[in-house]
Design a protein around this motif. Structure first.
Motif, PDB file in Angstrom:
ATOM      1  N   LEU A 403       0.829  -1.205   0.000  1.00  0.00           N
ATOM      2  CA  LEU A 403       0.000   0.000   0.000  1.00  0.00           C
ATOM      3  C   LEU A 403       0.863   1.255   0.000  1.00  0.00           C
ATOM      4  CD1 LEU A 403      -2.669  -1.292   2.502  1.00  0.00           C
ATOM      5  CD2 LEU A 403      -3.149  -0.593   0.144  1.00  0.00           C
ATOM      6  N   ALA A 404       1.996   1.204   0.691  1.00  0.00           N
ATOM      7  CA  ALA A 404       2.920   2.340   0.659  1.00  0.00           C
ATOM      8  C   ALA A 404       3.488   2.522  -0.744  1.00  0.00           C
ATOM      9  CB  ALA A 404       4.053   2.127   1.661  1.00  0.00           C
ATOM     10  N   LEU A 405       3.760   1.412  -1.424  1.00  0.00           N
ATOM     11  CA  LEU A 405       4.238   1.495  -2.803  1.00  0.00           C
ATOM     12  C   LEU A 405       3.167   2.093  -3.705  1.00  0.00           C
ATOM     13  CD1 LEU A 405       6.159   1.006  -5.130  1.00  0.00           C
ATOM     14  CD2 LEU A 405       5.468  -1.414  -5.125  1.00  0.00           C
ATOM     15  N   GLU A 406       1.914   1.688  -3.517  1.00  0.00           N
ATOM     16  CA  GLU A 406       0.826   2.269  -4.323  1.00  0.00           C
ATOM     17  C   GLU A 406       0.772   3.778  -4.130  1.00  0.00           C
ATOM     18  OE1 GLU A 406      -2.912   3.951  -5.462  1.00  0.00           O
ATOM     19  OE2 GLU A 406      -2.106   3.910  -3.423  1.00  0.00           O
ATOM     20  N   SER A 407       0.904   4.231  -2.890  1.00  0.00           N
ATOM     21  CA  SER A 407       0.851   5.661  -2.606  1.00  0.00           C
ATOM     22  C   SER A 407       2.063   6.374  -3.206  1.00  0.00           C
ATOM     23  CB  SER A 407       0.798   5.882  -1.093  1.00  0.00           C
ATOM     24  OG  SER A 407       0.132   7.083  -0.772  1.00  0.00           O
ATOM     25  N   ALA A 408       3.227   5.727  -3.160  1.00  0.00           N
ATOM     26  CA  ALA A 408       4.432   6.312  -3.753  1.00  0.00           C
ATOM     27  C   ALA A 408       4.311   6.396  -5.268  1.00  0.00           C
ATOM     28  CB  ALA A 408       5.650   5.482  -3.362  1.00  0.00           C
ATOM     29  N   LEU A 409       3.665   5.420  -5.871  1.00  0.00           N
ATOM     30  CA  LEU A 409       3.445   5.454  -7.328  1.00  0.00           C
ATOM     31  C   LEU A 409       2.530   6.619  -7.704  1.00  0.00           C
ATOM     32  CD1 LEU A 409       3.049   1.617  -7.814  1.00  0.00           C
ATOM     33  CD2 LEU A 409       4.697   3.017  -9.083  1.00  0.00           C
ATOM     34  N   TRP A 410       1.508   6.866  -6.889  1.00  0.00           N
ATOM     35  CA  TRP A 410       0.631   8.024  -7.135  1.00  0.00           C
ATOM     36  C   TRP A 410       1.431   9.315  -7.034  1.00  0.00           C
ATOM     37  CZ3 TRP A 410      -2.552  10.853  -3.015  1.00  0.00           C
ATOM     38  CH2 TRP A 410      -3.331  11.856  -3.605  1.00  0.00           C
ATOM     39  N   CYS A 411       2.256   9.426  -6.000  1.00  0.00           N
ATOM     40  CA  CYS A 411       3.104  10.616  -5.836  1.00  0.00           C
ATOM     41  C   CYS A 411       4.033  10.792  -7.039  1.00  0.00           C
ATOM     42  CB  CYS A 411       3.908  10.486  -4.545  1.00  0.00           C
ATOM     43  SG  CYS A 411       5.123  11.793  -4.278  1.00  0.00           S
ATOM     44  N   ARG A 412       4.661   9.706  -7.438  1.00  0.00           N
ATOM     45  CA  ARG A 412       5.594   9.769  -8.575  1.00  0.00           C
ATOM     46  C   ARG A 412       4.867  10.178  -9.861  1.00  0.00           C
ATOM     47  NH1 ARG A 412       7.692  10.521 -12.391  1.00  0.00           N
ATOM     48  NH2 ARG A 412       9.375   9.439 -13.525  1.00  0.00           N
ATOM     49  N   TYR A 413       3.651   9.676 -10.049  1.00  0.00           N
ATOM     50  CA  TYR A 413       2.835  10.037 -11.218  1.00  0.00           C
ATOM     51  C   TYR A 413       2.527  11.531 -11.210  1.00  0.00           C
ATOM     52  CZ  TYR A 413      -1.267  10.056 -14.346  1.00  0.00           C
ATOM     53  OH  TYR A 413      -2.166  10.332 -15.350  1.00  0.00           O
ATOM     54  N   CYS A 414       2.198  12.060 -10.042  1.00  0.00           N
ATOM     55  CA  CYS A 414       1.832  13.474  -9.939  1.00  0.00           C
ATOM     56  C   CYS A 414       3.020  14.404 -10.154  1.00  0.00           C
ATOM     57  CB  CYS A 414       1.175  13.753  -8.590  1.00  0.00           C
ATOM     58  SG  CYS A 414      -0.454  13.001  -8.399  1.00  0.00           S
ATOM     59  N   PHE A 415       4.241  13.868 -10.162  1.00  0.00           N
ATOM     60  CA  PHE A 415       5.409  14.673 -10.517  1.00  0.00           C
ATOM     61  C   PHE A 415       5.241  15.251 -11.919  1.00  0.00           C
ATOM     62  CE2 PHE A 415       9.718  15.430 -12.031  1.00  0.00           C
ATOM     63  CZ  PHE A 415      10.335  16.018 -10.933  1.00  0.00           C
ATOM     64  N   GLY A 416       4.540  14.488 -12.784  1.00  0.00           N
ATOM     65  CA  GLY A 416       4.187  15.028 -14.100  1.00  0.00           C
ATOM     66  C   GLY A 416       4.980  14.490 -15.266  1.00  0.00           C
ATOM     67  N   SER A 417       5.704  13.389 -15.077  1.00  0.00           N
ATOM     68  CA  SER A 417       6.407  12.766 -16.202  1.00  0.00           C
ATOM     69  C   SER A 417       6.492  11.270 -15.963  1.00  0.00           C
ATOM     70  CB  SER A 417       7.817  13.351 -16.353  1.00  0.00           C
ATOM     71  OG  SER A 417       8.601  13.085 -15.209  1.00  0.00           O
ATOM     72  N   THR A 418       6.477  10.500 -17.049  1.00  0.00           N
ATOM     73  CA  THR A 418       6.581   9.052 -16.937  1.00  0.00           C
ATOM     74  C   THR A 418       8.053   8.654 -16.816  1.00  0.00           C
ATOM     75  OG1 THR A 418       6.777   8.650 -19.310  1.00  0.00           O
ATOM     76  CG2 THR A 418       4.545   8.885 -18.416  1.00  0.00           C
ATOM     77  N   ASP A 419       8.304   7.370 -16.655  1.00  0.00           N
ATOM     78  CA  ASP A 419       9.685   6.900 -16.569  1.00  0.00           C
ATOM     79  C   ASP A 419      10.474   7.196 -17.839  1.00  0.00           C
ATOM     80  OD1 ASP A 419       9.251   5.997 -14.033  1.00  0.00           O
ATOM     81  OD2 ASP A 419       9.338   3.867 -14.508  1.00  0.00           O
ATOM     82  N   SER A 420       9.769   7.272 -18.972  1.00  0.00           N
ATOM     83  CA  SER A 420      10.439   7.547 -20.239  1.00  0.00           C
ATOM     84  C   SER A 420      10.688   9.035 -20.451  1.00  0.00           C
ATOM     85  CB  SER A 420       9.596   7.010 -21.403  1.00  0.00           C
ATOM     86  OG  SER A 420       8.417   7.805 -21.574  1.00  0.00           O
ATOM     87  N   GLY A 421      10.141   9.870 -19.564  1.00  0.00           N
ATOM     88  CA  GLY A 421      10.277  11.314 -19.698  1.00  0.00           C
ATOM     89  C   GLY A 421       9.112  11.993 -20.374  1.00  0.00           C
ATOM     90  N   ALA A 422       8.107  11.212 -20.797  1.00  0.00           N
ATOM     91  CA  ALA A 422       6.924  11.802 -21.431  1.00  0.00           C
ATOM     92  C   ALA A 422       6.148  12.637 -20.413  1.00  0.00           C
ATOM     93  CB  ALA A 422       6.030  10.715 -22.007  1.00  0.00           C
ATOM     94  N   VAL A 423       5.600  13.753 -20.869  1.00  0.00           N
ATOM     95  CA  VAL A 423       4.850  14.649 -19.983  1.00  0.00           C
ATOM     96  C   VAL A 423       3.485  14.048 -19.662  1.00  0.00           C
ATOM     97  CG1 VAL A 423       3.750  16.911 -19.786  1.00  0.00           C
ATOM     98  CG2 VAL A 423       6.026  16.710 -20.809  1.00  0.00           C
ATOM     99  N   PHE A 464       4.190   3.821   8.291  1.00  0.00           N
ATOM    100  CA  PHE A 464       3.801   4.087   6.909  1.00  0.00           C
ATOM    101  C   PHE A 464       4.756   5.088   6.261  1.00  0.00           C
ATOM    102  CE2 PHE A 464       1.294   6.337   3.628  1.00  0.00           C
ATOM    103  CZ  PHE A 464       1.038   5.242   2.805  1.00  0.00           C
ATOM    104  N   ALA A 465       5.150   6.108   6.986  1.00  0.00           N
ATOM    105  CA  ALA A 465       6.059   7.119   6.437  1.00  0.00           C
ATOM    106  C   ALA A 465       7.376   6.488   5.998  1.00  0.00           C
ATOM    107  CB  ALA A 465       6.302   8.217   7.464  1.00  0.00           C
ATOM    108  N   ALA A 466       7.886   5.552   6.792  1.00  0.00           N
ATOM    109  CA  ALA A 466       9.153   4.904   6.444  1.00  0.00           C
ATOM    110  C   ALA A 466       8.998   4.054   5.194  1.00  0.00           C
ATOM    111  CB  ALA A 466       9.630   4.046   7.615  1.00  0.00           C
ATOM    112  N   ALA A 467       7.900   3.280   5.113  1.00  0.00           N
ATOM    113  CA  ALA A 467       7.678   2.430   3.941  1.00  0.00           C
ATOM    114  C   ALA A 467       7.453   3.275   2.687  1.00  0.00           C
ATOM    115  CB  ALA A 467       6.480   1.514   4.192  1.00  0.00           C
ATOM    116  N   PHE A 468       6.701   4.373   2.841  1.00  0.00           N
ATOM    117  CA  PHE A 468       6.440   5.264   1.711  1.00  0.00           C
ATOM    118  C   PHE A 468       7.742   5.886   1.215  1.00  0.00           C
ATOM    119  CE2 PHE A 468       5.847   9.637   0.245  1.00  0.00           C
ATOM    120  CZ  PHE A 468       4.967   9.463  -0.811  1.00  0.00           C
TER     121      PHE A 468
END
Length: 492
Positions: A403-423, A464-468
């Protein structure tokens, strides 16, 4: 050659397109519905269409309503075809089309006076809602109605000329109270835990700002049944219009494509009668909560689980996400190890079978549901579909790595770019705030969890903070694929 959809052309539709067996002229309005979108037209409207086809319930036709200017576009599209909708069901071995005719009018969105007048009509006995999770003025952290929202405050100060859905509903109830007419039932069909309670809190809460006696009357006399609704229904694009035209010979301004599966479980609490929907598969129960919690956590939580890793890996369609071994395995592991253990027993349901059904539905290659749609509006969806599950796990002292990974993925998505650099284009009503916070969180993960209105106490949990923080750091250093691989191998 295609046939342009309208009442006049119904007899000319190709034989393989099902059409109403009832005469639209025989229908009388009994329901006003706010939020005439794709889900409503694939779900509630289809159940009513089936009921009307059986020869029953013809005094329960729908009148559409809305409050936003943007809804006028959909109204105009439906007006051109006499409020008809073509509903196409698709999966890998099945595709069928039917025209529904349960809507008899669609009041101009935003014209509060006209809508209130219709709500005062004794023939209207139900007001139903599909206004999305973000439309209920809920404080995300507390999960309760926010009476200080500026739109609610404005309605309380001028309830005769309201601007919100709940202001219009309350004004309609005031009219019926003054005229001595039995109040209508207010029936939410949105994916919100305790949607009836949430709707009651909004209407009664607004009434409380106007007059305590009015609020007490609403609380004592108006029914707000809880319900669980389910049918995967993507947005309509030119793709869907083209398929309908080429495969079925129908030209529809706003068709609906959906999966064959549908479900509606509802509490049987109505102030002035209801359609006999049990005849067409609606399940009426004393308490909908177990069904609702199961669906929200396993299905909606499952959607969130696959959405953000797929989005970060530039996957477009949901079925394509399910074809990705990492995404599919992430869903399977998180569901069974962390989500499903928080779901109490549900009468007549085997949770493992339900989870397998969800996996099959997500894998449907035909309906064209998009990953971007699943990623939409996380600031409203995460507090309803994911964070309560985290809270329950933390309360039990259970592991929250996935669940911490799911939340981190949401945070990473909201950064505004994919792993490939696409906006990643803005995909949330609060995108600017989320993006700014996600960019800060790259170096200071605690800033993401400090969004008190979203995370509440969960964000203050050291475990949770540590896992996130560990998951987010791994995502930035190694990318989504390697992070998922490590999680699946028990190395995250």
């Amino acid at each position: 050659m295609t046939v342009k959809l309208s009442l006049a052309t119904l007899p000319n539709l190709p034989a393989k397109v099902a059409r109403p067996t009832y005469d639209r002229a025989s229908l009388r309005a009994g329901i006003v519905h706010f939020g005439v979108g794709n889900f409503h037209r694939s779900h509630q409207a289809v159940y009513l269409d089936e009921l009307f086809d059986s020869g029953a319930g013809h005094d329960w036709a729908i009148v559409g309503a809305g409050v936003f200017d943007g809804e006028k576009i959909g109204r105009a599209k439906l007006a051109e075809q006499d409020w008809l909708t073509t509903v196409v069901e698709q999966d890998s071995g099945h595709m069928s089309a039917r025209v529904t005719s349960v809507m008899v009018d669609f009041l101009m969105p935003g014209d509060a006076a006209v809508i209130i007048e219709r709500l005062a009509d004794p023939a209207i006995r139900i007001v139903s809602l599909t206004i999305t999770e973000g439309g209920y003025f809920i404080d995300p952290a507390s999960g309760v109605f926010n009476p200080t929202h500026p739109d609610i405050v404005a309605d309380a100060q001028a309830i005769a000329t309201p601007g919100t859905v709940f202001g219009i509903i309350l004004a309609g109830l005031i009219r019926r109270r003054e005229d001595g007419i039995v109040p209508f039932t207010v029936m939410s069909c949105d994916n919100i835990p305790g949607n009836g309670h949430v709707t009651s809190d909004a209407v009664v809460g607004l009434a409380r700002l106007v007059d305590d006696t009015l609020a007490d009357w609403v609380q004592d006399n108006v029914a707000f049944p809880n319900s669980m609704v389910d049918r995967i229904t993507p947005a309509t694009t030119d793709r869907e219009r083209s398929i309908l035209s080429s495969d079925f010979g129908v030209e529809d301004n706003w068709p609906v494509f959906c999966e064959p599966f549908k479900q509606w479980v509802m509490e049987d609490r109505f102030t002035d009668g209801r359609p006999a929907l049990e005849k067409v598969g609606v399940q009426f129960v004393h308490d909908v909560a177990p069904f609702e919690l199961m669906k929200i956590r396993i299905l909606n939580g499952g959607h969130a689980t696959i959405a953000y890793p797929a989005g970060l890996m530039d996957i477009h369609f949901v079925h394509e996400a399910m074809e990705n071994p990492l995404v599919r395995a992430f869903l399977a592991k998180l569901e069974r190890e962390e989500i499903m253990p928080t779901v109490p027993p549900v009468p007549g349901v085997v949770l493992e079978e339900y989870c397998q059904l969800i996996e099959r539905r997500f894998s449907n290659p035909k309906i064209g549901d998009t990953v971007r749609r699943l990623c939409l509006d996380g600031s409203n969806r995460q507090p309803k579909f994911i964070i309560p599950t985290i809270a329950d796990r933390l309360k039990d002292g259970a592991d929250v790595t996935g669940l911490a990974l799911e939340s981190a993925l949401w945070c990473r998505y909201c950064f505004g770019s994919t792993d490939s650099g696409a906006v990643i284009e803005p995909n949330d009503p609060n995108w600017d705030r989320l993006q700014a916070t996600a960019r800060t969180a790259k170096g200071a993960p605690e800033s993401w969890l400090a969004m008190e209105d979203i995370y509440g106490q969960v964000g203050r949990s050291p475990a949770f903070a540590a896992a996130f923080a560990h998951s987010l750091d791994t995502l930035w250093k190694l990318g989504t694929r390697e992070t998922l691989t490590r999680y699946l191998g028990g190395r995250l």
